[in-house]
Motif scaffolding. Structure first.
Motif, short mmCIF file in Angstrom:
data_model
loop_
_atom_site.label_atom_id
_atom_site.label_comp_id
_atom_site.label_asym_id
_atom_site.label_seq_id
_atom_site.Cartn_x
_atom_site.Cartn_y
_atom_site.Cartn_z
N ALA A 1 0.81 -1.22 0.00
CA ALA A 1 0.00 0.00 0.00
C ALA A 1 0.84 1.27 0.00
O ALA A 1 0.29 2.37 -0.19
CB ALA A 1 -0.91 0.00 1.23
N ALA A 2 2.13 1.13 0.18
CA ALA A 2 2.99 2.31 0.39
C ALA A 2 3.07 3.22 -0.83
O ALA A 2 3.12 4.44 -0.70
CB ALA A 2 4.38 1.86 0.81
N ILE A 3 3.12 2.65 -2.02
CA ILE A 3 3.33 3.44 -3.23
C ILE A 3 2.03 3.56 -4.00
O ILE A 3 1.32 2.57 -4.20
CB ILE A 3 4.42 2.81 -4.12
CG1 ILE A 3 5.75 2.78 -3.37
CG2 ILE A 3 4.56 3.57 -5.43
CD1 ILE A 3 6.85 2.06 -4.09
N ASP A 4 1.72 4.79 -4.43
CA ASP A 4 0.52 5.04 -5.21
C ASP A 4 0.82 4.76 -6.68
O ASP A 4 1.38 5.59 -7.40
CB ASP A 4 0.07 6.49 -5.03
CG ASP A 4 -1.32 6.75 -5.61
OD1 ASP A 4 -1.73 5.97 -6.49
OD2 ASP A 4 -1.96 7.72 -5.18
N LEU A 5 0.48 3.56 -7.13
CA LEU A 5 0.76 3.16 -8.50
C LEU A 5 0.04 4.05 -9.51
O LEU A 5 0.60 4.39 -10.56
CB LEU A 5 0.32 1.70 -8.72
CG LEU A 5 1.20 0.61 -8.11
CD1 LEU A 5 0.47 -0.72 -8.15
CD2 LEU A 5 2.52 0.51 -8.85
N VAL A 6 -1.19 4.43 -9.19
CA VAL A 6 -1.97 5.25 -10.12
C VAL A 6 -1.31 6.62 -10.30
O VAL A 6 -1.14 7.10 -11.43
CB VAL A 6 -3.42 5.42 -9.63
CG1 VAL A 6 -4.21 6.34 -10.56
CG2 VAL A 6 -4.10 4.06 -9.53
N GLU A 7 -0.93 7.23 -9.21
CA GLU A 7 -0.27 8.54 -9.29
C GLU A 7 1.04 8.45 -10.07
O GLU A 7 1.38 9.33 -10.86
CB GLU A 7 0.00 9.09 -7.89
CG GLU A 7 0.61 10.47 -7.90
CD GLU A 7 0.90 11.00 -6.50
OE1 GLU A 7 1.16 12.20 -6.38
OE2 GLU A 7 0.87 10.20 -5.55
N GLN A 8 1.79 7.36 -9.84
CA GLN A 8 3.05 7.19 -10.55
C GLN A 8 2.81 7.07 -12.06
O GLN A 8 3.55 7.64 -12.86
CB GLN A 8 3.80 5.95 -10.03
CG GLN A 8 5.21 5.84 -10.60
CD GLN A 8 5.99 4.70 -9.97
OE1 GLN A 8 5.49 3.97 -9.12
NE2 GLN A 8 7.22 4.53 -10.39
N ALA A 9 1.77 6.34 -12.44
CA ALA A 9 1.46 6.20 -13.87
C ALA A 9 1.03 7.53 -14.47
O ALA A 9 1.46 7.89 -15.58
CB ALA A 9 0.35 5.16 -14.06
N GLN A 10 0.22 8.27 -13.74
CA GLN A 10 -0.29 9.55 -14.25
C GLN A 10 0.78 10.63 -14.32
O GLN A 10 0.63 11.61 -15.06
CB GLN A 10 -1.46 10.02 -13.39
CG GLN A 10 -2.70 9.16 -13.52
CD GLN A 10 -3.78 9.52 -12.53
OE1 GLN A 10 -3.51 10.12 -11.49
NE2 GLN A 10 -5.02 9.15 -12.84
#
Length: 199
Positions: free
Chosen positions: A72-81
């Motif tokens: 849960a630590a890393i926001d995958l969606v934010e990283q992609a966007q």
């Protein structure tokens, strides 16, 4: 600075776009590996539960629980966007005109690619929520309610961060998770209930 730009032009892998794509790919791979490890932990725990080995069951569930914060630590969606726009290659005016004439837009292609990656990231995040819920339910089965709440907290954190489970259209899944969360994480349960109602 000029030499740096020349190096980047010679090696596309050093561009900001390429570096961001590679970083996202690595994060996604790490997430997938950890998800698989949690699934294995839960499967082994369930096998020990069937065999009546309470100690081993609890130990494997604890191991699965310990992996959830990392997921849960890393926001995958934010990283992609946040992947930057692909810089157009150097070309003369005729080639640029030709691309425009054919209706090709590098910016549109990049946006579409980024949207596709964000969708993949969201589906991965949804899997983490479902997995955290599974760990929580498994812990509740053996009456480890405090540990179960820790698993549910991970699910609730991701649900709140993304305002539900975007792309998840299975109402039964949404309500099942909401029912488990309503005591420990009522706000996340309400978010899922609203999503289910909207469907």
């Amino acid at each position: 600075v000029d030499s740096k730009k020349a190096d980047e032009a010679a090696d596309p892998g050093t561009t900001a776009y390429a570096q961001a794509r590679e970083a996202f790919s690595q994060t996604l791979r790490h997430s997938e590996e950890t998800i698989n490890e949690v699934r294995i932990d839960v499967a082994i725990a369930n096998a020990h539960h069937l065999l009546g080995d309470v100690t081993a069951n609890r130990r494997w569930l604890d191991q699965a629980l310990a992996r959830l914060p990392d997921l849960a630590a890393i926001d995958l969606v934010e990283q992609a966007q946040s992947i930057p726009v692909l810089e157009p290659p150097k070309m003369n005016a005729w080639k640029r005109w030709g691309l425009r004439w054919m209706g090709v837009s590098l910016e549109r292609l990049t946006e579409r690619s980024r949207a596709d990656l964000a969708t993949i990231a969201q589906l991965q995040t949804n899997q983490i929520v479902i997995l955290a819920h599974l760990v929580g339910v498994s812990l509740e089965t053996i009456r480890e309610r405090q540990r179960a709440h820790r698993a549910f907290r991970t699910a609730a954190y991701l649900i709140s961060r993304h305002e539900g489970l975007p792309g998840q259209e299975d109402i039964e899944v949404l309500l099942d998770i909401a029912e488990s969360l309503h005591r420990a994480e009522p706000e996340a349960a309400r978010i899922l209930a609203r999503q289910a109602i909207s469907l």
